[in-house]
Write an enzyme that holds these catalytic residues in place. Structure first.
Site, PDB file in Angstrom:
ATOM      1  N   LYS A  60       0.819  -1.140   0.029  1.00  0.00           N
ATOM      2  CA  LYS A  60      -0.061   0.111  -0.042  1.00  0.00           C
ATOM      3  C   LYS A  60       0.872   1.368  -0.064  1.00  0.00           C
ATOM      4  O   LYS A  60       0.442   2.385  -0.307  1.00  0.00           O
ATOM      5  CB  LYS A  60      -1.061   0.069   1.134  1.00  0.00           C
TER       6      LYS A  60
HETATM    7  C1  LIG Z   1      -4.435  -4.759   1.573  1.00  0.00           C
HETATM    8  C2  LIG Z   1      -3.746  -5.800   1.462  1.00  0.00           C
HETATM    9  C3  LIG Z   1      -4.026  -6.799   0.436  1.00  0.00           C
HETATM   10  C4  LIG Z   1      -5.376  -6.686  -0.307  1.00  0.00           C
HETATM   11  O1  LIG Z   1      -5.474  -5.725  -1.156  1.00  0.00           O
HETATM   12  P1  LIG Z   1      -6.505  -5.206  -1.926  1.00  0.00           P
HETATM   13  O2  LIG Z   1      -6.174  -4.088  -2.964  1.00  0.00           O
HETATM   14  O3  LIG Z   1      -7.585  -4.891  -0.824  1.00  0.00           O
HETATM   15  O4  LIG Z   1      -7.296  -6.352  -2.732  1.00  0.00           O
HETATM   16  C5  LIG Z   1      -3.398  -7.969   0.527  1.00  0.00           C
HETATM   17  N1  LIG Z   1      -2.355  -8.175   1.341  1.00  0.00           N
HETATM   18  C6  LIG Z   1      -1.797  -7.171   1.957  1.00  0.00           C
HETATM   19  C7  LIG Z   1      -0.850  -7.624   3.012  1.00  0.00           C
HETATM   20  C8  LIG Z   1      -2.464  -5.986   2.324  1.00  0.00           C
HETATM   21  O5  LIG Z   1      -2.282  -4.782   2.953  1.00  0.00           O
END
Ligand SMILES: *Cc1c(COP(=O)(O)O)cnc(C)c1O
Length: 465
Positions: free
Chosen positions: A112
């Site tokens: 993210k």
């Molecule tokens: C947010 C997240 C996901 C899922 O991603 P999306 O974009 O919500 O599908 C998977 N793994 C981790 C470690 C995350 O932080």
């Protein structure tokens, strides 16, 4: 470049306004009116370029005239300067034709950061130009919140409030949210699960008086600018594995459908993607939907991959919008039915989705077994989310190279990793003192009015009674 809502009933916005708004006023999500494409030659020309240069070329057409080329280059440079790896998103090989895309070298050790660090810089430039201050409220299952706090802390044009489900995030995730000392950061531990947090966030956006009063801005994965930032690493990794001359497949650990939707956009832009595989944990609404055509809510069962513990997958609405031929009314109707528990996807829309995506799931035991197996056979220590990706990817290996997205660093989930491998996954040195820092957090009830009052008060917008 203009942005329209998936429910067809909100103002058409520029990139800047869509980014600063987040959720559309009709409850929908913003998408580009048309997706720009890159020619085979333009894609081939990305080979060997820096991550930042690829980011500039891939994202530039979406930004329109919101930023000059110079501004946008500088924004990108600042966004990725704090990453702990020069490649930003390095690939490592797991087996014949199977590669891991390590997306965890950012400041909070999860993918993210790619989107959030960029959004922080985009907001800063856009808001200081306007002389405005906004209130960012986000809901998190763990990683979004820490990434947002890290990206916005100390910016004077922004107050940032993060709602996370009390007791349902890992200790590293919680500490990343509660230890920054900047006064514009507010970590809120709410009673309930992630879907409750997300529901209260949506309620705040749908309360227009409140929304306008505090100048609410959203940075959850519904924000188009976040999806856009994530499109870049599909290009950078595919090109280093031989695209556009070869097709590449991707497996994506999925919760809110933002990351995998970015892959779908990359494909629409012209990147030759073979399979796009949705990987879910035991909270498998997306996998069930792909199998049955029925999108039906079921309670969330907490798992060892908490960032994927989701029953309503917000960004799936963007895929539905295309599946229904961009008919906003049809999407709005389905989303209405969701309030009563679910909806069935039409046969035509299902055919479209099956052409674009395949899916798989991993149980808790299978996730643990995969962490163990990967460590034994490759030495690679996977976080539980990434392990789900690898497990599902192994079931979809074919002729084209498979890239599994590693979404978080194993040190963010030390308990599961230690159980599976028998070894600790240490934090990188730049974060080694995380457990010694002071925490600052406010416990809140799952109560919209109480949340609104708290935000009004902390932002100095409360009207005296
Ligand atoms: C947010 C997240 C996901 C899922 O991603 P999306 O974009 O919500 O599908 C998977 N793994 C981790 C470690 C995350 O932080």
């Amino acid at each position: 470049m203009r942005y329209i809502s998936t429910r067809g009933d909100a103002p058409v916005l520029s990139f800047e306004d869509a980014m600063l708004t987040g959720l559309a006023r009709d409850g929908g999500l913003y998408v580009p009116e048309t997706v720009p494409t890159m020619s085979k030659a333009e894609i081939a020309a990305l080979a060997g370029l820096s991550y930042e240069e690829i980011a500039f070329r891939v994202m530039r057409p979406f930004v329109g005239d919101t930023f000059t080329d110079e501004e946008f280059k500088e924004i990108i440079a600042k966004a990725y300067a704090g990453f702990g790896h020069d490649a930003r998103a390095p690939l490592v090989q797991l087996g014949p034709n199977h590669f891991l895309l390590e997306l965890f070298h950012g400041p909070t050790l999860a993918f993210k950061d790619f989107a959030m660090q960029l959004i922080g810089q985009l907001f800063q430039v856009a808001l200081s130009r306007r002389g405005e201050k906004v209130t960012i409220v986000g809901a998190t299952s763990g990683d979004t919140g820490s990434a947002a706090i890290e990206a916005f802390k100390g910016l004077d044009a922004v107050d940032v409030f993060i709602l996370f489900p009390h007791g349902r995030v890992s200790e590293v995730q919680r500490r990343q949210m509660t230890t920054p000392s900047e006064s514009n950061v507010h970590a809120l531990a709410m009673d309930g699960d992630f879907d409750d947090c997300q529901a209260r966030l949506k309620d705040m956006f749908n309360d227009f008086d409140f929304r306008d009063g505090v100048k609410l801005a959203g940075v959850n994965s519904i924000n188009w600018a976040r999806v856009l930032a994530q499109v870049v690493y599909y290009f950078s990794s595919a090109v280093s594995l031989g695209a556009p001359d070869r097709k590449i497949s991707f497996t994506v650990p999925t919760g809110n459908f933002g990351d995998i939707f970015a892959g779908y956009i990359a494909k629409k832009m012209g990147l030759p993607i073979d399979q796009l595989v949705i990987a879910t944990n035991q909270n498998d609404i997306l996998h069930r939907t792909m199998e049955t055509g029925a999108y039906t809510k079921a309670g969330v069962t907490p798992s060892i991959s908490p960032s994927m513990d989701i029953q309503v997958s917000s960004n799936f609405e963007r895929a539905l919008f295309d599946a229904y031929g961009r008919d906003g009314k049809a999407v709005a109707g389905q989303m209405d039915d969701l309030k009563d528990g679910g909806f069935s996807i039409s046969q035509g829309a299902m055919e479209f989705l099956k052409e674009q995506f395949t899916s798989g799931r991993a149980s808790e035991d299978e996730t643990m077994a995969q962490i163990k197996a990967s460590f034994a056979t490759t030495g690679e220590v996977l976080c539980p989310h990434s392990a789900i990706g690898v497990k599902v990817a192994n079931e979809h290996l074919g002729n084209s190279p498979m890239v599994t997205l590693a979404t978080a660093h194993p040190a963010k989930f030390p308990a599961a990793v230690k159980d599976a491998c028998g070894e600790d996954a240490p934090l990188p040195p730049r974060m080694a003192d995380l457990f010694d820092r002071d925490e600052r957090v406010t416990r809140v009830a799952n109560d919209l009015e109480a949340l609104k009052s708290l935000i009004l008060e902390r932002t100095g917008k409360a009207t005296p009674a």
